[in-house]
Design a protein around this motif. Sequence first.
Motif, PDB file in Angstrom:
ATOM      1  N   ASP A   1       0.867  -1.081  -0.190  1.00  0.00           N
ATOM      2  CA  ASP A   1      -0.041   0.050   0.155  1.00  0.00           C
ATOM      3  C   ASP A   1       1.335   0.952  -0.045  1.00  0.00           C
ATOM      4  OD1 ASP A   1      -2.944   0.900  -0.028  1.00  0.00           O
ATOM      5  OD2 ASP A   1      -2.275   2.098   1.443  1.00  0.00           O
ATOM      6  N   GLY A   2       2.363   1.190   0.734  1.00  0.00           N
ATOM      7  CA  GLY A   2       2.916   1.840   0.533  1.00  0.00           C
ATOM      8  C   GLY A   2       4.170   2.516  -1.332  1.00  0.00           C
ATOM      9  N   ASN A   3       3.827   1.696  -1.652  1.00  0.00           N
ATOM     10  CA  ASN A   3       4.192   1.746  -3.144  1.00  0.00           C
ATOM     11  C   ASN A   3       3.142   1.595  -4.481  1.00  0.00           C
ATOM     12  OD1 ASN A   3       7.167   1.442  -2.520  1.00  0.00           O
ATOM     13  ND2 ASN A   3       5.994  -0.026  -1.059  1.00  0.00           N
ATOM     14  N   TRP A   4       2.314   2.374  -4.639  1.00  0.00           N
ATOM     15  CA  TRP A   4       1.649   2.837  -5.870  1.00  0.00           C
ATOM     16  C   TRP A   4       2.132   2.661  -7.064  1.00  0.00           C
ATOM     17  CZ3 TRP A   4      -4.560   2.190  -5.765  1.00  0.00           C
ATOM     18  CH2 TRP A   4      -4.892   1.634  -4.508  1.00  0.00           C
TER      19      TRP A   4
ATOM     20  N   MET B   1      -2.496   7.626  -7.972  1.00  0.00           N
ATOM     21  CA  MET B   1      -2.738   7.301  -9.779  1.00  0.00           C
ATOM     22  C   MET B   1      -3.655   7.586  -9.724  1.00  0.00           C
ATOM     23  SD  MET B   1      -0.877   5.170 -11.064  1.00  0.00           S
ATOM     24  CE  MET B   1       0.893   4.610 -10.345  1.00  0.00           C
ATOM     25  N   ARG B   2      -4.574   6.857  -8.872  1.00  0.00           N
ATOM     26  CA  ARG B   2      -6.321   6.574  -9.693  1.00  0.00           C
ATOM     27  C   ARG B   2      -6.504   8.924 -10.218  1.00  0.00           C
ATOM     28  NH1 ARG B   2      -8.051   4.088  -4.563  1.00  0.00           N
ATOM     29  NH2 ARG B   2      -8.165   1.996  -4.186  1.00  0.00           N
ATOM     30  N   GLU B   3      -6.361   9.258  -9.915  1.00  0.00           N
ATOM     31  CA  GLU B   3      -6.452  10.860 -10.803  1.00  0.00           C
ATOM     32  C   GLU B   3      -5.568  10.846 -11.944  1.00  0.00           C
ATOM     33  OE1 GLU B   3      -5.633  15.385  -9.780  1.00  0.00           O
ATOM     34  OE2 GLU B   3      -5.205  13.629  -8.152  1.00  0.00           O
TER      35      GLU B   3
ATOM     36  N   LEU C   1      -6.452  10.270 -18.280  1.00  0.00           N
ATOM     37  CA  LEU C   1      -5.742   9.955 -19.802  1.00  0.00           C
ATOM     38  C   LEU C   1      -6.459   9.723 -20.756  1.00  0.00           C
ATOM     39  CD1 LEU C   1      -3.543   6.978 -17.777  1.00  0.00           C
ATOM     40  CD2 LEU C   1      -2.833   9.267 -19.093  1.00  0.00           C
ATOM     41  N   GLY C   2      -7.703   9.387 -20.645  1.00  0.00           N
ATOM     42  CA  GLY C   2      -8.417   9.924 -21.675  1.00  0.00           C
ATOM     43  C   GLY C   2      -8.602   7.842 -22.318  1.00  0.00           C
TER      44      GLY C   2
ATOM     45  N   GLU D   1     -11.944   1.654 -16.199  1.00  0.00           N
ATOM     46  CA  GLU D   1     -12.723   1.010 -14.625  1.00  0.00           C
ATOM     47  C   GLU D   1     -11.769  -0.344 -14.267  1.00  0.00           C
ATOM     48  OE1 GLU D   1     -14.880   1.946 -13.352  1.00  0.00           O
ATOM     49  OE2 GLU D   1     -14.913   3.592 -14.592  1.00  0.00           O
ATOM     50  N   ARG D   2     -10.867  -0.926 -15.540  1.00  0.00           N
ATOM     51  CA  ARG D   2     -10.162  -2.160 -14.866  1.00  0.00           C
ATOM     52  C   ARG D   2      -8.793  -1.407 -14.541  1.00  0.00           C
ATOM     53  NH1 ARG D   2      -9.670  -4.550 -19.611  1.00  0.00           N
ATOM     54  NH2 ARG D   2      -7.730  -3.880 -19.947  1.00  0.00           N
ATOM     55  N   LEU D   3      -8.318  -0.317 -14.570  1.00  0.00           N
ATOM     56  CA  LEU D   3      -7.150  -0.185 -14.018  1.00  0.00           C
ATOM     57  C   LEU D   3      -7.704   0.882 -12.661  1.00  0.00           C
ATOM     58  CD1 LEU D   3      -5.227   1.389 -17.275  1.00  0.00           C
ATOM     59  CD2 LEU D   3      -4.663  -0.330 -15.756  1.00  0.00           C
ATOM     60  N   LEU D   4      -8.931   0.917 -12.573  1.00  0.00           N
ATOM     61  CA  LEU D   4      -8.711   1.967 -11.355  1.00  0.00           C
ATOM     62  C   LEU D   4      -9.722   1.063 -10.217  1.00  0.00           C
ATOM     63  CD1 LEU D   4     -11.504   5.198 -13.214  1.00  0.00           C
ATOM     64  CD2 LEU D   4      -9.284   5.283 -11.444  1.00  0.00           C
ATOM     65  N   ALA D   5      -9.785  -0.020 -10.586  1.00  0.00           N
ATOM     66  CA  ALA D   5      -9.600  -0.765  -9.939  1.00  0.00           C
ATOM     67  C   ALA D   5      -8.669  -1.995  -9.320  1.00  0.00           C
ATOM     68  CB  ALA D   5     -10.926  -2.353  -9.954  1.00  0.00           C
ATOM     69  N   LEU D   6      -7.829  -1.365  -9.850  1.00  0.00           N
ATOM     70  CA  LEU D   6      -6.460  -2.181  -9.834  1.00  0.00           C
ATOM     71  C   LEU D   6      -5.942  -1.944  -8.226  1.00  0.00           C
ATOM     72  CD1 LEU D   6      -4.754  -4.480 -11.066  1.00  0.00           C
ATOM     73  CD2 LEU D   6      -3.467  -2.769 -12.093  1.00  0.00           C
ATOM     74  N   THR D   7      -5.216  -2.573  -7.290  1.00  0.00           N
ATOM     75  CA  THR D   7      -4.714  -2.123  -6.133  1.00  0.00           C
ATOM     76  C   THR D   7      -2.840  -2.575  -6.033  1.00  0.00           C
ATOM     77  OG1 THR D   7      -4.487  -3.781  -4.817  1.00  0.00           O
ATOM     78  CG2 THR D   7      -6.575  -1.632  -5.117  1.00  0.00           C
ATOM     79  N   PRO D   8      -2.139  -2.386  -5.833  1.00  0.00           N
ATOM     80  CA  PRO D   8      -0.710  -3.392  -5.967  1.00  0.00           C
ATOM     81  C   PRO D   8      -0.569  -4.888  -5.263  1.00  0.00           C
ATOM     82  CG  PRO D   8      -0.019  -0.982  -4.849  1.00  0.00           C
ATOM     83  CD  PRO D   8      -1.581  -1.246  -4.872  1.00  0.00           C
ATOM     84  N   ALA D   9      -1.368  -4.937  -4.383  1.00  0.00           N
ATOM     85  CA  ALA D   9      -1.978  -5.969  -3.869  1.00  0.00           C
ATOM     86  C   ALA D   9      -2.848  -7.547  -4.666  1.00  0.00           C
ATOM     87  CB  ALA D   9      -3.469  -5.770  -2.653  1.00  0.00           C
ATOM     88  N   THR D  10      -3.468  -6.410  -6.122  1.00  0.00           N
ATOM     89  CA  THR D  10      -4.180  -7.271  -6.980  1.00  0.00           C
ATOM     90  C   THR D  10      -3.770  -7.937  -7.737  1.00  0.00           C
ATOM     91  OG1 THR D  10      -5.680  -5.205  -7.393  1.00  0.00           O
ATOM     92  CG2 THR D  10      -6.453  -6.719  -5.715  1.00  0.00           C
TER      93      THR D  10
END
Length: 468
Positions: free
Chosen positions: A384-387, A430-432, A437-438, A445-454
């Motif tokens: 979580d500290g390395n997005w 990162m989400r912003e 990016l258009g 949506e796929r990238l917005l749902a992504l986290t480092p853990a997933t």
Amino acid sequence: MPQPFADITPPIALTPLDGRYRAQVSPLVDHLSEAALNRSRLVVETEWMIHLLDSGAIPGLRDLTDAERTLLRAIPEDFGAEGIAEHAEIERETVHDVKAVEYYIKRRLAGTSLEPLAEVVHIYCTSEDINNLSYALMIRGAVHEVWLPAYEALIAELAELAHATAEVPMLSRTHGQPATPTTLGKELAVFVHRLRRQARRITADEMLGKINGATGTYAAHAISVPDTDWEQVSRTFVEHLGLTWNPLTTQIESHDWQAEVYADIARAGRILHNFATDVWTYISLGYFRQRLSAQGGTGSSTMPHKVNPIRFENAEANLEISGALLDSLSQTLVTSRLQRDLTDSTTQRNIGPALGHSLLAISNLRKGLAGLDVDADAMASDLDGNWEVLGEAVQSVMRTLGVQGVEGMENPYERLKELTRGQRVDGPAMREFIGSLGLPEAERERLLALTPATYTGCAAELLRHLEG
């Protein structure tokens, strides 16, 4: 003047393997000690006598009875403390260890029905005929009955931990820097896969032997009994011992197979060394917690909060020593001047320490593994500290869209580099960035749902390669 330790009885061990670490390596004593060498020599000598008489290689000699075969085979089986002392006494007179074995056997044939056949003991043999076969039997026993079982038990325990942590996400580090996430189980599985390959190689390594006389020509055999097929007698004897027959040698069996075995074990040790240093690092990162009860005793002499990773550090050191010895054995044993020199005699007496340090390392790695707990929360916090590690995912999606003709996806690597290089990026930032990016809706949506853990790709599924 302090009392010399050399005068103390019972003797004080010179090496740590025979002192401090005796319990962990003692199974090798049955295979690689000087006593084990002499017992193996007794096996080869008595089996050679049985083979010659049973095969009719020397015309005019009678067959053995079952009782006589039992008598001969009991000689090495009964070789214990008294026999070791008696052999040493004989060797003090002969100043030759193999000749002492011959005389030891002849003493046991005295007064039996085999006394008239006592000169068959060691007939046509040079010492190296006995020694090369003896060492092959010893090394086979040490590797297959002691070292490999311990090594494979470690692999099994590591595989079990890999499966248990297959889906535990973990931040990777390449060049020591945060990188694309993985799972702990997948990283452990890499070691399992590497170690199993070496186990297969070591299991399949040939162990060769010869019994063909003073310079490998069967000269004594052929001049004494010219009508016997001595190559056939030699081949069947070596194969009877469970070894691979070497048909072309000088006085010595060339030892190439030993170099191959030692190189494979050394390579396995270097993989274990890599594993030990990685686990040590994971412990320092907090990914593993150590239970003091599993390490034993005091963690630090001055800092009571510490539980030092001593098992992994001990393994590192012993694998380095073992690797150096095995390398030396591999390099020196393949060379013998002309038809024979005696350097291998001293060299081979160090096989025990070489395997002993490796076995000790394996013992420590198993104990160290047994004392670890996985700290999934620490790994989650690190992720979580390395997005910024999601930069790879974003620019890869953009590149794919770009080559597919989607507009506005230019220079994805450079845009992510500007955002992420040399600085920390949190989730909102990162989400912003992703939202600006258009991107087409599905990719956004796929990238917005992504986290480092997933963002672990197929890591968990890759453990299927450990099956079978």
